[in-house]
Design a protein around this motif. Structure first.
Motif, PDB file in Angstrom:
ATOM      1  N   PHE A 140      37.917  10.787  36.170  1.00  0.00           N
ATOM      2  CA  PHE A 140      37.254  11.823  36.983  1.00  0.00           C
ATOM      3  C   PHE A 140      38.089  12.171  38.213  1.00  0.00           C
ATOM      4  CE2 PHE A 140      35.963   7.909  38.965  1.00  0.00           C
ATOM      5  CZ  PHE A 140      35.957   8.209  40.310  1.00  0.00           C
ATOM      6  N   GLU A 141      37.862  13.391  38.662  1.00  0.00           N
ATOM      7  CA  GLU A 141      38.552  13.898  39.847  1.00  0.00           C
ATOM      8  C   GLU A 141      37.630  13.749  41.060  1.00  0.00           C
ATOM      9  OE1 GLU A 141      41.940  15.060  41.357  1.00  0.00           O
ATOM     10  OE2 GLU A 141      41.659  15.063  39.186  1.00  0.00           O
ATOM     11  N   PRO A 142      38.065  13.060  42.118  1.00  0.00           N
ATOM     12  CA  PRO A 142      37.204  13.002  43.304  1.00  0.00           C
ATOM     13  C   PRO A 142      37.060  14.404  43.895  1.00  0.00           C
ATOM     14  CG  PRO A 142      39.365  12.050  43.770  1.00  0.00           C
ATOM     15  CD  PRO A 142      39.329  12.320  42.297  1.00  0.00           C
ATOM     16  N   ARG A 143      35.878  14.753  44.354  1.00  0.00           N
ATOM     17  CA  ARG A 143      35.568  16.130  44.766  1.00  0.00           C
ATOM     18  C   ARG A 143      35.954  16.378  46.221  1.00  0.00           C
ATOM     19  NH1 ARG A 143      35.771  18.153  39.911  1.00  0.00           N
ATOM     20  NH2 ARG A 143      34.043  17.556  38.528  1.00  0.00           N
ATOM     21  N   LEU A 144      37.150  15.936  46.600  1.00  0.00           N
ATOM     22  CA  LEU A 144      37.596  16.086  47.995  1.00  0.00           C
ATOM     23  C   LEU A 144      37.741  17.545  48.394  1.00  0.00           C
ATOM     24  CD1 LEU A 144      40.287  13.258  48.139  1.00  0.00           C
ATOM     25  CD2 LEU A 144      38.353  13.461  49.709  1.00  0.00           C
ATOM     26  N   GLU A 145      38.393  18.319  47.555  1.00  0.00           N
ATOM     27  CA  GLU A 145      38.650  19.718  47.891  1.00  0.00           C
ATOM     28  C   GLU A 145      37.338  20.492  47.991  1.00  0.00           C
ATOM     29  OE1 GLU A 145      41.035  23.521  46.028  1.00  0.00           O
ATOM     30  OE2 GLU A 145      41.150  21.616  44.979  1.00  0.00           O
ATOM     31  N   GLU A 146      36.458  20.267  47.015  1.00  0.00           N
ATOM     32  CA  GLU A 146      35.182  20.980  46.999  1.00  0.00           C
ATOM     33  C   GLU A 146      34.339  20.620  48.228  1.00  0.00           C
ATOM     34  OE1 GLU A 146      36.454  19.205  44.544  1.00  0.00           O
ATOM     35  OE2 GLU A 146      36.673  20.499  42.792  1.00  0.00           O
ATOM     36  N   ALA A 147      34.332  19.341  48.580  1.00  0.00           N
ATOM     37  CA  ALA A 147      33.503  18.910  49.718  1.00  0.00           C
ATOM     38  C   ALA A 147      34.014  19.505  51.029  1.00  0.00           C
ATOM     39  CB  ALA A 147      33.467  17.381  49.799  1.00  0.00           C
ATOM     40  N   ARG A 148      35.344  19.564  51.189  1.00  0.00           N
ATOM     41  CA  ARG A 148      35.903  20.154  52.411  1.00  0.00           C
ATOM     42  C   ARG A 148      35.553  21.641  52.495  1.00  0.00           C
ATOM     43  NH1 ARG A 148      37.028  17.660  56.782  1.00  0.00           N
ATOM     44  NH2 ARG A 148      38.860  18.896  57.307  1.00  0.00           N
ATOM     45  N   TRP A 149      35.717  22.328  51.371  1.00  0.00           N
ATOM     46  CA  TRP A 149      35.366  23.753  51.308  1.00  0.00           C
ATOM     47  C   TRP A 149      33.914  23.955  51.733  1.00  0.00           C
ATOM     48  CZ3 TRP A 149      31.663  26.387  48.639  1.00  0.00           C
ATOM     49  CH2 TRP A 149      31.822  27.790  48.524  1.00  0.00           C
ATOM     50  N   LEU A 150      33.055  23.125  51.140  1.00  0.00           N
ATOM     51  CA  LEU A 150      31.615  23.214  51.365  1.00  0.00           C
ATOM     52  C   LEU A 150      31.273  23.008  52.846  1.00  0.00           C
ATOM     53  CD1 LEU A 150      29.020  23.329  49.582  1.00  0.00           C
ATOM     54  CD2 LEU A 150      29.170  20.829  49.451  1.00  0.00           C
ATOM     55  N   CYS A 151      31.833  21.966  53.443  1.00  0.00           N
ATOM     56  CA  CYS A 151      31.479  21.619  54.819  1.00  0.00           C
ATOM     57  C   CYS A 151      32.062  22.602  55.824  1.00  0.00           C
ATOM     58  CB  CYS A 151      31.928  20.192  55.129  1.00  0.00           C
ATOM     59  SG  CYS A 151      31.037  18.981  54.145  1.00  0.00           S
ATOM     60  N   ARG A 152      33.154  23.274  55.463  1.00  0.00           N
ATOM     61  CA  ARG A 152      33.681  24.294  56.360  1.00  0.00           C
ATOM     62  C   ARG A 152      32.806  25.537  56.374  1.00  0.00           C
ATOM     63  NH1 ARG A 152      38.932  22.814  54.512  1.00  0.00           N
ATOM     64  NH2 ARG A 152      38.845  24.505  53.005  1.00  0.00           N
ATOM     65  N   ARG A 153      32.175  25.851  55.240  1.00  0.00           N
ATOM     66  CA  ARG A 153      31.457  27.119  55.109  1.00  0.00           C
ATOM     67  C   ARG A 153      29.945  27.021  55.266  1.00  0.00           C
ATOM     68  NH1 ARG A 153      35.907  27.263  52.799  1.00  0.00           N
ATOM     69  NH2 ARG A 153      37.216  29.140  52.719  1.00  0.00           N
ATOM     70  N   PHE A 154      29.386  25.846  55.015  1.00  0.00           N
ATOM     71  CA  PHE A 154      27.930  25.719  55.041  1.00  0.00           C
ATOM     72  C   PHE A 154      27.503  24.504  55.860  1.00  0.00           C
ATOM     73  CE2 PHE A 154      28.880  28.283  51.374  1.00  0.00           C
ATOM     74  CZ  PHE A 154      27.917  29.275  51.432  1.00  0.00           C
ATOM     75  N   ASP A 155      26.284  24.566  56.341  1.00  0.00           N
ATOM     76  CA  ASP A 155      25.709  23.442  57.076  1.00  0.00           C
ATOM     77  C   ASP A 155      25.072  22.492  56.053  1.00  0.00           C
ATOM     78  OD1 ASP A 155      24.569  21.724  58.881  1.00  0.00           O
ATOM     79  OD2 ASP A 155      22.966  23.101  59.486  1.00  0.00           O
ATOM     80  N   VAL A 156      25.880  21.546  55.567  1.00  0.00           N
ATOM     81  CA  VAL A 156      25.382  20.599  54.568  1.00  0.00           C
ATOM     82  C   VAL A 156      24.540  19.542  55.289  1.00  0.00           C
ATOM     83  CG1 VAL A 156      26.021  18.977  52.752  1.00  0.00           C
ATOM     84  CG2 VAL A 156      27.434  21.013  53.164  1.00  0.00           C
ATOM     85  N   HIS A 157      23.271  19.439  54.921  1.00  0.00           N
ATOM     86  CA  HIS A 157      22.368  18.549  55.652  1.00  0.00           C
ATOM     87  C   HIS A 157      22.563  17.081  55.270  1.00  0.00           C
ATOM     88  CE1 HIS A 157      19.286  22.004  56.521  1.00  0.00           C
ATOM     89  NE2 HIS A 157      20.418  22.143  57.168  1.00  0.00           N
ATOM     90  N   ALA A 158      22.764  16.828  53.981  1.00  0.00           N
ATOM     91  CA  ALA A 158      22.902  15.444  53.499  1.00  0.00           C
ATOM     92  C   ALA A 158      23.740  15.473  52.239  1.00  0.00           C
ATOM     93  CB  ALA A 158      21.540  14.829  53.207  1.00  0.00           C
ATOM     94  N   MET A 159      24.517  14.413  52.023  1.00  0.00           N
ATOM     95  CA  MET A 159      25.362  14.374  50.820  1.00  0.00           C
ATOM     96  C   MET A 159      25.575  12.918  50.404  1.00  0.00           C
ATOM     97  SD  MET A 159      28.696  16.688  49.909  1.00  0.00           S
ATOM     98  CE  MET A 159      29.644  16.403  51.396  1.00  0.00           C
ATOM     99  N   ILE A 160      25.761  12.711  49.081  1.00  0.00           N
ATOM    100  CA  ILE A 160      26.039  11.386  48.514  1.00  0.00           C
ATOM    101  C   ILE A 160      26.851  11.626  47.249  1.00  0.00           C
ATOM    102  CG2 ILE A 160      23.898  11.365  47.121  1.00  0.00           C
ATOM    103  CD1 ILE A 160      23.654   8.353  47.727  1.00  0.00           C
ATOM    104  N   ASP A 161      27.699  10.676  46.890  1.00  0.00           N
ATOM    105  CA  ASP A 161      28.376  10.831  45.602  1.00  0.00           C
ATOM    106  C   ASP A 161      27.597  10.071  44.533  1.00  0.00           C
ATOM    107  OD1 ASP A 161      29.341   8.177  46.218  1.00  0.00           O
ATOM    108  OD2 ASP A 161      31.007   8.529  44.837  1.00  0.00           O
TER     109      ASP A 161
END
Lengths: 310, 310
Positions: free
Chosen positions: B173-194
């Motif tokens: 599996f690919e760790p979702r580093l790129e997606e998570a950075r994209w997400l946190c730059r553009r949206f107010d992510v309230h809570a997250m877990i892998d």
């Protein structure tokens, strides 16, 4: 080629980036993350049941040893420890009180040195328990003491007494954090390493990193009472001196300073740490390798020090 | 009391110090060491032969998985990874090429994300190999996304497809580093877990940390082809939906955002990551626990998710 030679070959080619001041191969890695005036120290180490502790070892001592080994590496860089994370592997039939004991040992030592334990993972491990600890520390930028700084003519010092650690001290030793900080504040320590594989083996690591050799004075090697008593029981099968050189798991500090610092250091040490022996065991030479000098002359030291894997 | 309940009880009482922003219990610890505008992320995790990989797994994939698990935790905090240290435990009879393969897997993944590998310890482990990795990352100060920020009414999102990972994807599996950075730059992510223990289990971790509940829409759960095909082979013994909820080892991201962000997020995601599914699987509720809603109504979800230790 053993696994260990292989890893030694692999380490220099590991990926690096602009934050890395010192990568794999010293007691700790040194990282520059832009913290004003400070570098980070980063280290991991594991203890495995049947290798680093026996199944009847007190759980508290297993926890103590696992963290103390990493703290000893932080000490050997002249740094301070800040936080630690822990991975605990447990066989399915292990009494839960054992895991609790391990954490009691971790907690007690962490509190003593103001180390925060900020992660604890637990996993199954079918046949034997293990405990892997990673520690993050700090040191003044440019002041980390490496293995590679020893200079020809340096005096070589060792704290404490060596050999026989596996009779008990390997589970209860004190990491020399306080002593190393004191030392690095007052003296220009050229090179330092903590003694995990035995004086003979770890001195070689320091010499290879510094591209120098050493001459040790047989009579100056501090042989522990445990090593002497084991030698008496074995009727000389393993000489106490050999034990001091090769048993390993001493977790004392080996370091070098300029010869002019040797006497002031010994004087000041006695006042600062009256209960911990500090001995000058020899000097750094330009000729590679290690020689042992006694009244009969000097001879090469061939013993390689304790290797865990056997 | 199992070892795991015991550790869960121990973690909140672990030693802390003034550098700790978030201690043990989230995907990573968050540390404030005085780095201007930035916090550090610190995490360790281990994979064990016979538990997280089988003896016939390709060594490269074992190395990949061990590092990718830690990187997935860094992603789940919205951070970037900087450096890693490794402890490798090896049985005495292990082919040295196996250790080399493990390091090839580690190296390839580290290079991809500019992660420096700054420490490599090897130790004997009598019966089964293990690999423990610790990773140091960074995140903008105050911007680490915790498990505890979910709010009633939030939309719950999941990346990718779930279930059946142990058929192969758990090693690649690919760790979702790129997606998570994209997400946190553009949206107010309230809570997250892998998702390591399965949607059912990890959602519960997030809900407990946030003191809320959730309602999942059965039809919205993204069931992987591997889970569907396993369900067909088992003639329905394990439903594909159950597999998606409880198999674990998906290493996808589960996160919540305000309901007003849901549609803009889905729109922008399709452009940014056209090949990775993002699904809204339900909403956060004030009533504790997890309910599954389908055409027939809502029922409590009792399955607890995959537990490694068995």
């Amino acid at each position: 080629v053993t696994e260990f030679e292989l890893i030694a070959r692999i380490l220099p080619s590991l990926p690096t980036n602009e934050s890395v001041v010192v990568g794999a191969g010293d007691d700790c890695a040194v990282l520059n993350l832009g913290l004003p005036g400070r570098h980070l120290l980063f280290k991991t180490d594991a203890v495995v049941e049947g290798v680093h502790f026996l199944p009847d070892a007190l759980a508290e001592r297993v926890g103590h040893k696992a963290l103390a080994r990493c703290l000893s590496d932080i000490a050997a860089m002249g740094g301070t420890a800040g936080s630690a994370v822990v991975s605990l592997g447990l066989p399915a039939d292990r009494d839960p009180a054992w895991a609790e004991g391990v954490y009691q040992g971790l907690r007690r030592l962490a509190l003593k040195y103001q180390v925060a334990i900020v992660g604890g993972e637990t996993t199954a491990c079918p046949h034997n328990a293990f405990l892997s600890v990673a520690v993050l520390g700090q040191v003044e930028a440019g002041k980390a003491v490496l293995r590679s700084g020893a200079k020809v003519g340096d005096a070589i010092f060792v704290t404490g007494e060596l050999g026989g650690s596996r009779a008990g001290r390997h589970l209860t030793f004190e990491p020399r954090l306080e002593e190393a900080r004191w030392l690095c504040r007052r003296f220009d320590v050229h090179a330092m390493i903590d003694l995990s594989d035995g004086l003979a083996g770890d001195l070689r690591h320091l010499l290879q990193a510094s591209h120098v050799g050493a001459e040790l004075l047989t009579e100056a090697i501090p042989v522990s009472p445990a090593a002497k008593s084991a030698a008496r029981r074995a009727h000389g099968a393993t000489a106490a001196l050999t034990a001091a050189l090769t048993d390993g798991e001493d977790f004392e500090l080996l370091f070098t300073v300029a010869p002019a610092d040797a006497v002031p250091l010994l004087d000041q040490w006695k006042t600062a740490f009256p209960e911990l022996r500090l001995g000058c065991v020899g000097k750094i030479t330009s000729e590679p390798g290690v020689r042992l000098r006694d009244r009969k002359g000097a001879r090469p030291l061939t013993a390689h020090g304790y290797v865990h894997f056997q």
